[in-house]
Write a protein that holds these residues in place. Structure first.
Motif, mmCIF file in Angstrom:
data_model
loop_
_atom_site.group_PDB
_atom_site.id
_atom_site.type_symbol
_atom_site.label_atom_id
_atom_site.label_comp_id
_atom_site.label_asym_id
_atom_site.label_seq_id
_atom_site.Cartn_x
_atom_site.Cartn_y
_atom_site.Cartn_z
ATOM 1 N N GLU A 175 -0.754 3.283 4.508
ATOM 2 C CA GLU A 175 -1.613 4.401 4.122
ATOM 3 C C GLU A 175 -1.662 5.495 5.194
ATOM 4 O O GLU A 175 -1.712 6.671 4.866
ATOM 5 N N ASN A 176 -1.635 5.128 6.488
ATOM 6 C CA ASN A 176 -1.853 6.110 7.553
ATOM 7 C C ASN A 176 -0.780 6.152 8.634
ATOM 8 O O ASN A 176 -0.896 6.950 9.562
ATOM 9 N N LEU A 177 0.239 5.336 8.581
ATOM 10 C CA LEU A 177 1.230 5.259 9.650
ATOM 11 C C LEU A 177 2.631 5.394 9.085
ATOM 12 O O LEU A 177 2.959 4.791 8.056
ATOM 13 N N GLY A 178 3.460 6.179 9.773
ATOM 14 C CA GLY A 178 4.833 6.346 9.336
ATOM 15 C C GLY A 178 5.724 6.827 10.456
ATOM 16 O O GLY A 178 5.332 6.873 11.626
ATOM 17 N N VAL A 234 0.858 -1.191 0.000
ATOM 18 C CA VAL A 234 0.000 0.000 0.000
ATOM 19 C C VAL A 234 0.889 1.234 0.000
ATOM 20 O O VAL A 234 1.806 1.348 0.798
ATOM 21 N N HIS A 235 0.630 2.152 -0.898
ATOM 22 C CA HIS A 235 1.416 3.376 -0.978
ATOM 23 C C HIS A 235 0.589 4.548 -0.488
ATOM 24 O O HIS A 235 -0.576 4.683 -0.829
ATOM 25 N N ALA A 236 1.208 5.387 0.274
ATOM 26 C CA ALA A 236 0.542 6.584 0.767
ATOM 27 C C ALA A 236 0.444 7.607 -0.355
ATOM 28 O O ALA A 236 1.272 7.640 -1.260
ATOM 29 N N THR A 244 4.215 9.245 12.937
ATOM 30 C CA THR A 244 3.312 10.188 12.284
ATOM 31 C C THR A 244 2.081 9.415 11.816
ATOM 32 O O THR A 244 2.161 8.256 11.417
ATOM 33 N N PHE A 245 0.938 10.068 11.925
ATOM 34 C CA PHE A 245 -0.349 9.484 11.564
ATOM 35 C C PHE A 245 -1.027 10.392 10.555
ATOM 36 O O PHE A 245 -1.086 11.607 10.759
ATOM 37 N N LYS A 246 -1.547 9.814 9.490
ATOM 38 C CA LYS A 246 -2.237 10.601 8.469
ATOM 39 C C LYS A 246 -3.705 10.191 8.467
ATOM 40 O O LYS A 246 -4.040 9.005 8.502
ATOM 41 N N PHE A 247 -4.565 11.209 8.451
ATOM 42 C CA PHE A 247 -6.012 10.936 8.411
ATOM 43 C C PHE A 247 -6.725 11.999 7.644
ATOM 44 O O PHE A 247 -6.162 12.989 7.247
#
Length: 179
Positions: A156-159, A17-19, A176-179
């Motif tokens: 997708e959401n975690l880094g 899965v790519h962000a 880091t969290f993306k939402f």
């Protein structure tokens, strides 16, 4: 055997899965610990912790987006000598804006950014013993600073992220969290 197949499939999907690059309407939150500081430095340091949030507001012509967000961080020091104890506590609260370069088409999981922060540094000091009992809020004030950072998303959401600049630490690293 089914368990092993399921685990291998889950690992493959998580790495495949790519962000999406940081863009308008993207929100990312960093939670980290700090290494090194320009605040205080006397005695034993408490680990610096910080939380920041960036929200993409504008896509700009070319490969990038502008974000606005916030920052809060805390660290402190304690010095003890012959019955005398002094404590410093630092809290920085700020608003920040950043440019996110998303032109790395072959590295869509990478978010490289730089920006400025307008912050307020709240400094509290307390001393006890040695014939002196003091409590004071001194050195508090506004400040302008810059920062450079990068985020690498595992899914997708975690880094993970690393950010260099002025805050409660010179270098912050964490999740880091993306939402």
């Amino acid at each position: 055997m089914k368990k092993v197949t399921f685990i291998l499939l889950a690992i493959f999907m998580a790495t495949a899965v790519h962000a999406q690059p940081f863009q308008k309407r993207t929100t990312a939150a960093n939670v980290g610990i700090g290494l090194g500081t320009t605040l205080g430095g006397l005695g034993t340091a408490r680990p610096a912790v910080s939380v920041s949030l960036d929200h993409g507001f504008w896509d700009i012509g070319g490969p990038g987006a502008i974000s606005l967000g916030g920052y809060i961080g805390n660290t402190g020091y304690k010095y003890t000598d012959m019955g005398y104890t002094a404590k410093w506590n630092y809290v920085i609260v700020g608003v920040r804006g950043a440019y996110h370069y998303n032109g790395f088409t072959n590295l869509p999981d990478l978010d490289v950014y730089g920006g400025v922060m307008l912050g307020y540094n709240i400094v509290k000091y307390k001393a006890e013993g040695g014939g002196t009992d003091l409590a004071n809020n001194y050195g508090s004030g506004m400040g302008l600073s810059g920062f450079l950072g990068g985020r690498w998303f595992f899914g997708e959401n975690l880094g993970a992220y690393a950010e260099l600049g002025y805050g409660v630490s010179i270098l912050a690293v964490g999740l880091t969290f993306k939402f």
